[in-house]
Design an enzyme around this catalytic site. Structure first.
Site, PDB file in Angstrom:
ATOM      1  N   LEU A   1       1.052  -1.590   0.265  1.00  0.00           N
ATOM      2  CA  LEU A   1       0.070   0.337  -0.249  1.00  0.00           C
ATOM      3  C   LEU A   1       0.781   1.547   0.244  1.00  0.00           C
ATOM      4  O   LEU A   1       1.660   1.367   0.713  1.00  0.00           O
ATOM      5  CB  LEU A   1      -0.835   0.135   1.214  1.00  0.00           C
ATOM      6  CG  LEU A   1      -1.701  -1.410   1.511  1.00  0.00           C
ATOM      7  CD1 LEU A   1      -2.485  -1.076   2.631  1.00  0.00           C
ATOM      8  CD2 LEU A   1      -2.744  -0.582   0.256  1.00  0.00           C
ATOM      9  N   ASP A   2       0.478   1.926  -0.843  1.00  0.00           N
ATOM     10  CA  ASP A   2       1.356   3.503  -0.347  1.00  0.00           C
ATOM     11  C   ASP A   2       1.439   4.431   1.310  1.00  0.00           C
ATOM     12  O   ASP A   2       0.313   3.969   1.737  1.00  0.00           O
ATOM     13  CB  ASP A   2       0.856   4.840  -1.937  1.00  0.00           C
ATOM     14  CG  ASP A   2       0.514   4.063  -3.322  1.00  0.00           C
ATOM     15  OD1 ASP A   2       1.209   2.770  -3.475  1.00  0.00           O
ATOM     16  OD2 ASP A   2      -0.329   4.191  -3.367  1.00  0.00           O
ATOM     17  N   LEU A   3       2.051   4.780   0.861  1.00  0.00           N
ATOM     18  CA  LEU A   3       2.816   5.147   1.710  1.00  0.00           C
ATOM     19  C   LEU A   3       1.125   6.313   3.007  1.00  0.00           C
ATOM     20  O   LEU A   3       0.926   5.757   3.207  1.00  0.00           O
ATOM     21  CB  LEU A   3       3.910   6.305   1.662  1.00  0.00           C
ATOM     22  CG  LEU A   3       4.737   7.056   2.651  1.00  0.00           C
ATOM     23  CD1 LEU A   3       5.030   6.912   4.216  1.00  0.00           C
ATOM     24  CD2 LEU A   3       5.314   8.634   3.074  1.00  0.00           C
TER      25      LEU A   3
ATOM     26  N   THR B   1      -2.011   5.433   1.598  1.00  0.00           N
ATOM     27  CA  THR B   1      -2.787   4.569   2.003  1.00  0.00           C
ATOM     28  C   THR B   1      -2.977   4.072   3.566  1.00  0.00           C
ATOM     29  O   THR B   1      -1.963   3.360   3.278  1.00  0.00           O
ATOM     30  CB  THR B   1      -3.107   3.506   0.320  1.00  0.00           C
ATOM     31  OG1 THR B   1      -2.724   4.407  -0.641  1.00  0.00           O
ATOM     32  CG2 THR B   1      -4.110   3.162   0.238  1.00  0.00           C
TER      33      THR B   1
ATOM     34  N   ARG C   1      -5.449   5.006  -7.288  1.00  0.00           N
ATOM     35  CA  ARG C   1      -5.329   7.103  -7.576  1.00  0.00           C
ATOM     36  C   ARG C   1      -5.045   7.643  -9.034  1.00  0.00           C
ATOM     37  O   ARG C   1      -5.507   8.073  -9.416  1.00  0.00           O
ATOM     38  CB  ARG C   1      -4.089   7.286  -6.713  1.00  0.00           C
ATOM     39  CG  ARG C   1      -3.736   7.276  -5.366  1.00  0.00           C
ATOM     40  CD  ARG C   1      -2.311   7.440  -4.121  1.00  0.00           C
ATOM     41  NE  ARG C   1      -2.607   6.541  -3.403  1.00  0.00           N
ATOM     42  CZ  ARG C   1      -2.919   7.560  -1.779  1.00  0.00           C
ATOM     43  NH1 ARG C   1      -3.414   9.203  -2.975  1.00  0.00           N
ATOM     44  NH2 ARG C   1      -3.241   7.485  -0.852  1.00  0.00           N
TER      45      ARG C   1
END
Ligand code: URA
Length: 240
Positions: free
Chosen positions: A102-104, A106, A192
């Protein structure tokens, strides 16, 4: 008998793909003999397998569900010393790692395990395990755009596969439009980018399901999976 790369992955030292690399790079010994081909099978109870000089032992698999907060990196270590998802798993000596990422910024559902086989199966693109995200967008999202998001968005790495959309509506109070989207691809920053393609600004992105449900686990909270959940994930990873 078991394939050597599968056995190495099951000992929690590497993913199956990484194990294949270790073999072809000549880093693996079976009963003292270097093995560099991928077809070799071993008996996990009898054969002595060493990787980079370390004797492997079958490790009991462990499975954790984390509700990742924003600002935490999905990585086992960070050279810059930032907080990682592993900082949330206390008292675990086994070498566990996150399944997918997961992105930073998210938040939400993340599985961590030492089961290399399951990790590999769940993240393989051909398996297409469904993941559901709650997307909070600044401003109102047009219905036509949601239709395109559902059908396929032309991103620079190709058009996205059909997605399931649930439009939860625009909230006048905070000016945020909420959408639930279920995808079965796992491209980098995919959700995103699907919204940014139309110029929308994501206010918050949270994974709420993906073979497992986040419900009942608070932000930053962790729990171990039940055997039933593990079985269900294995069935998902085995399909196709
Ligand atoms: N899609 C994104 O854009 N970010 C994530 O972290 C996961 C899916």
């Amino acid at each position: 008998m078991e394939r050597l790369q599968k056995f190495i992955a099951s000992c929690g030292v590497a993913s199956r793909r990484k194990a294949e690399e270790l073999i072809t790079e000549g880093k693996v010994l079976v009963n003292g003999r270097k093995v560099t081909e991928l077809g070799v099978k071993v008996n996990p109870l009898k054969d002595k397998v060493k990787v980079n000089g370390q004797l492997l032992a079958v490790e009991k698999p462990v499975y954790y569900l984390l509700n990742k907060p924003k600002g935490v990196i999905t990585s086992v270590t960070d050279p810059q010393g930032r907080e990682t998802v592993l900082d949330y798993i206390k008292n675990e000596k086994k070498r566990i790692y996150p399944v997918g990422r997961l992105d930073l910024n998210t938040e939400g559902l993340l599985l961590l395990t030492n089961d290399g086989e399951l990790a590999q199966n769940l993240t393989h693109p051909s398996k297409g395990v469904e993941k559901t995200y709650e997307v909070r967008v600044k401003g109102r999202v047009k219905e036509d755009d949601l239709q395109v998001i559902a059908n396929g968005v032309p991103l620079e790495d190709g058009i996205t596969s059909p997605a399931t959309i649930v439009d939860l509506g625009f909230d006048d109070h905070n000016g945020v439009h909420e959408v639930e989207i279920t995808i079965h691809e796992g491209r980098n920053r995919q959700v995103r980018r699907m919204f940014e393609h139309f110029g929308y600004r994501i206010h918050n992105l949270k994974r709420i399901a993906g073979g497992l449900s986040l419900s009942g686990v608070k932000r930053g909270g962790v729990r171990q999976l039940t055997q039933r959940e593990v079985n269900a994930l294995k069935a998902l990873g085995d399909k196709k």
